[in-house]
Design a protein around this motif. Sequence first.
Motif, PDB file in Angstrom:
ATOM      1  N   UNK A 116       0.836  -1.164  -0.141  1.00  0.00           N
ATOM      2  CA  UNK A 116      -0.025   0.135   0.020  1.00  0.00           C
ATOM      3  C   UNK A 116       0.932   1.357  -0.055  1.00  0.00           C
ATOM      4  N   UNK A 117       0.256   2.306  -0.312  1.00  0.00           N
ATOM      5  CA  UNK A 117       1.003   3.717  -0.545  1.00  0.00           C
ATOM      6  C   UNK A 117       0.762   4.231   1.025  1.00  0.00           C
ATOM      7  N   UNK A 118       0.399   3.839   1.964  1.00  0.00           N
ATOM      8  CA  UNK A 118      -0.010   4.246   3.329  1.00  0.00           C
ATOM      9  C   UNK A 118       1.423   4.579   3.889  1.00  0.00           C
ATOM     10  N   UNK A 119       1.605   5.645   4.394  1.00  0.00           N
ATOM     11  CA  UNK A 119       2.636   5.786   5.294  1.00  0.00           C
ATOM     12  C   UNK A 119       2.582   5.708   6.963  1.00  0.00           C
ATOM     13  N   UNK A 120       3.194   4.478   7.304  1.00  0.00           N
ATOM     14  CA  UNK A 120       2.703   3.973   8.553  1.00  0.00           C
ATOM     15  C   UNK A 120       4.109   3.926   9.403  1.00  0.00           C
ATOM     16  N   UNK A 121       4.223   4.492  10.375  1.00  0.00           N
ATOM     17  CA  UNK A 121       5.380   4.587  11.174  1.00  0.00           C
ATOM     18  C   UNK A 121       5.314   3.815  12.513  1.00  0.00           C
ATOM     19  N   UNK A 122       6.444   3.666  13.416  1.00  0.00           N
ATOM     20  CA  UNK A 122       6.372   3.536  14.790  1.00  0.00           C
ATOM     21  C   UNK A 122       6.688   4.606  15.574  1.00  0.00           C
ATOM     22  N   UNK A 123       5.882   4.660  16.867  1.00  0.00           N
ATOM     23  CA  UNK A 123       6.173   5.686  17.694  1.00  0.00           C
ATOM     24  C   UNK A 123       6.795   4.764  18.755  1.00  0.00           C
ATOM     25  N   UNK A 124       8.027   5.514  19.120  1.00  0.00           N
ATOM     26  CA  UNK A 124       8.895   4.691  20.312  1.00  0.00           C
ATOM     27  C   UNK A 124       8.798   5.416  21.642  1.00  0.00           C
ATOM     28  N   UNK A 125       8.285   4.732  22.502  1.00  0.00           N
ATOM     29  CA  UNK A 125       8.337   5.620  23.961  1.00  0.00           C
ATOM     30  C   UNK A 125       9.665   5.885  24.663  1.00  0.00           C
ATOM     31  N   UNK A 126       9.241   6.824  25.325  1.00  0.00           N
ATOM     32  CA  UNK A 126      10.302   7.470  26.152  1.00  0.00           C
ATOM     33  C   UNK A 126      11.300   6.377  26.954  1.00  0.00           C
ATOM     34  N   UNK A 127      12.348   6.457  27.190  1.00  0.00           N
ATOM     35  CA  UNK A 127      13.406   5.254  27.493  1.00  0.00           C
ATOM     36  C   UNK A 127      14.308   5.990  28.799  1.00  0.00           C
ATOM     37  N   UNK A 128      14.198   5.492  29.820  1.00  0.00           N
ATOM     38  CA  UNK A 128      14.996   5.915  30.793  1.00  0.00           C
ATOM     39  C   UNK A 128      15.633   4.898  31.799  1.00  0.00           C
ATOM     40  N   UNK A 129      16.996   4.433  31.756  1.00  0.00           N
ATOM     41  CA  UNK A 129      17.767   3.508  32.491  1.00  0.00           C
ATOM     42  C   UNK A 129      19.095   3.679  32.929  1.00  0.00           C
ATOM     43  N   UNK A 130      19.441   2.970  33.990  1.00  0.00           N
ATOM     44  CA  UNK A 130      21.051   3.253  34.300  1.00  0.00           C
ATOM     45  C   UNK A 130      21.781   2.152  33.723  1.00  0.00           C
ATOM     46  N   UNK A 131      22.800   2.340  33.064  1.00  0.00           N
ATOM     47  CA  UNK A 131      23.687   1.630  32.270  1.00  0.00           C
ATOM     48  C   UNK A 131      24.550   0.889  33.327  1.00  0.00           C
ATOM     49  N   UNK A 132      24.715  -0.304  33.329  1.00  0.00           N
ATOM     50  CA  UNK A 132      25.683  -1.069  34.003  1.00  0.00           C
ATOM     51  C   UNK A 132      26.805  -1.550  33.291  1.00  0.00           C
ATOM     52  N   UNK A 138      21.079   6.685  30.710  1.00  0.00           N
ATOM     53  CA  UNK A 138      20.563   6.261  29.357  1.00  0.00           C
ATOM     54  C   UNK A 138      19.124   6.767  29.109  1.00  0.00           C
ATOM     55  N   UNK A 139      18.989   8.157  28.477  1.00  0.00           N
ATOM     56  CA  UNK A 139      17.682   8.693  28.415  1.00  0.00           C
ATOM     57  C   UNK A 139      17.302   8.986  26.875  1.00  0.00           C
ATOM     58  N   UNK A 140      16.401   8.255  26.462  1.00  0.00           N
ATOM     59  CA  UNK A 140      15.873   8.235  24.971  1.00  0.00           C
ATOM     60  C   UNK A 140      14.806   8.898  25.115  1.00  0.00           C
ATOM     61  N   UNK A 141      14.138  10.151  24.295  1.00  0.00           N
ATOM     62  CA  UNK A 141      12.916  10.796  24.167  1.00  0.00           C
ATOM     63  C   UNK A 141      11.845   9.848  23.285  1.00  0.00           C
ATOM     64  N   UNK A 142      10.662  10.027  23.456  1.00  0.00           N
ATOM     65  CA  UNK A 142       9.684   9.366  22.722  1.00  0.00           C
ATOM     66  C   UNK A 142       9.937   9.773  21.410  1.00  0.00           C
ATOM     67  N   UNK A 143       9.906   9.158  20.310  1.00  0.00           N
ATOM     68  CA  UNK A 143      10.475   9.372  18.871  1.00  0.00           C
ATOM     69  C   UNK A 143       9.406   8.712  17.741  1.00  0.00           C
ATOM     70  N   UNK A 144       8.903   9.639  16.874  1.00  0.00           N
ATOM     71  CA  UNK A 144       8.409   9.008  15.467  1.00  0.00           C
ATOM     72  C   UNK A 144       9.299   9.437  14.469  1.00  0.00           C
ATOM     73  N   UNK A 145      10.036   8.128  13.885  1.00  0.00           N
ATOM     74  CA  UNK A 145      11.289   8.240  12.954  1.00  0.00           C
ATOM     75  C   UNK A 145      10.414   8.313  11.550  1.00  0.00           C
ATOM     76  N   UNK A 146      10.659   9.406  10.736  1.00  0.00           N
ATOM     77  CA  UNK A 146      10.275   9.500   9.385  1.00  0.00           C
ATOM     78  C   UNK A 146      11.203   9.714   8.437  1.00  0.00           C
ATOM     79  N   UNK A 147      12.397   9.146   8.785  1.00  0.00           N
ATOM     80  CA  UNK A 147      13.672   9.162   7.939  1.00  0.00           C
ATOM     81  C   UNK A 147      13.376   8.473   6.592  1.00  0.00           C
ATOM     82  N   UNK A 148      12.499   7.512   6.377  1.00  0.00           N
ATOM     83  CA  UNK A 148      12.107   6.763   5.296  1.00  0.00           C
ATOM     84  C   UNK A 148      11.447   7.551   4.114  1.00  0.00           C
TER      85      UNK A 148
END
Length: 407
Positions: A116-132, A138-148
């Motif tokens: 299909x021509x439909x442009x469907x993406x993932x919404x990735x959630x906010x991420x926050x954890x302590x690396x060992x 390690x903090x990552x904001x929620x993100x909708x990646x439209x690079x494609x």
Amino acid sequence: MYKVISISILFLFFSWKSKKNENLLIKQTTEVIQNSKNFKFVIAESGLNYRSEPKGKILGKFEWREKVEYLYETGITQKIIDNYTEIEGTWVAVKNKKDTVFVFDYYLSDDEPSFSKTKLYYAEPYFNEIRKPSNERDIRQAFVNVSESFYMPENFLEKKDLRKDTIYFNKEQRKEFFKRMKYSITDSIFIYDFKSGIIKKHLVDKTPIIACISIYAKTDEENKTQDYDEWSYQIGFNLGKMTSAGFAMIANENPFVENGLQQIIFEEMDSASIEINIENSLVPEGWKNNTVPAYTFSYENTAFFVKKSKDSYGWNNLLVKNVNTKESFDVNIYLGEGSSLAPIKIKGEKGAHDNYFQYQGTQYIGKLFKNKPPVVFGFTYKSFGCPSIRFIDKQELPILILCDNRH
């Protein structure tokens, strides 16, 4: 003087004969191709203009996926700019009802578009954890990646920013981004949250647009002694601390059905149930005496059947049938490099999905889109490439999720 006239008449005769032979050759070639019924498919998403002659007057438009009869190549080539990229093609003749018209062959293919021509993406959630063991946060904001979908021009990101992990678009960059993506300031990011089934909405005009570095970028992370390559950045919308994860679409109106999806949870079949489904031609006779447990799940008039070992997450022999027509449905399970079967969930058993929630590799079925048939997805993991979702209707093309699966 008579010699000059004679030579002129002779020249005109041979020119006419040469032109006649050329026209005859084209006609003969056309007739051969017409008789062989050489068809092509239109792959231009907005449709393909057809003209009176190469580069000539526009007479009309063929629609995306339309099947056209290919006649002959004119030999006239041209370079054009499409979606900010230079492309080259040849003008060719095709049939439009009883007429011969001309189109740019870059937008024709031997194969019919399969997605299909439909442009469907993932919404990735906010991420926050302590690396060992470093104890670094390690903090990552929620993100909708439209690079494609974003054709980023060269030097679009300013050189002074190329050592940053995250670059926030300035006013001019946002303007160019909206222009290339064909977004309106009244559009919104609509997100179907898998966990709650609720639709979240973010106005694109009020949402920060960022370039964030891909985890596969090669550079000196610790000392930042060299610039990132601008193509190593992922482009999309920064949603802040949003914890929702799911599908995202950018549109003027909400395309999703709230609470339309449900997780597929299989139940074990006893011998009587297997017998009934054999009698109804839904599972083969061989399932009767098999020692491997069999499981089933039903949604409206669609039934799923699978064999699975209780001591692992492995499964096989997946059958999907319309209980009324007995027709089989293919959920497109492809196992190749980087692809594997996702674990299924069985009622009453503790499984892989009980401890965490993940959108890829969890099977769902139901009404995701308004005015569309139900969808089904999630039976395979993909490390390379992006997964797709299928409609339980063979007339609807599957949708490839634009997941920017770069490595």
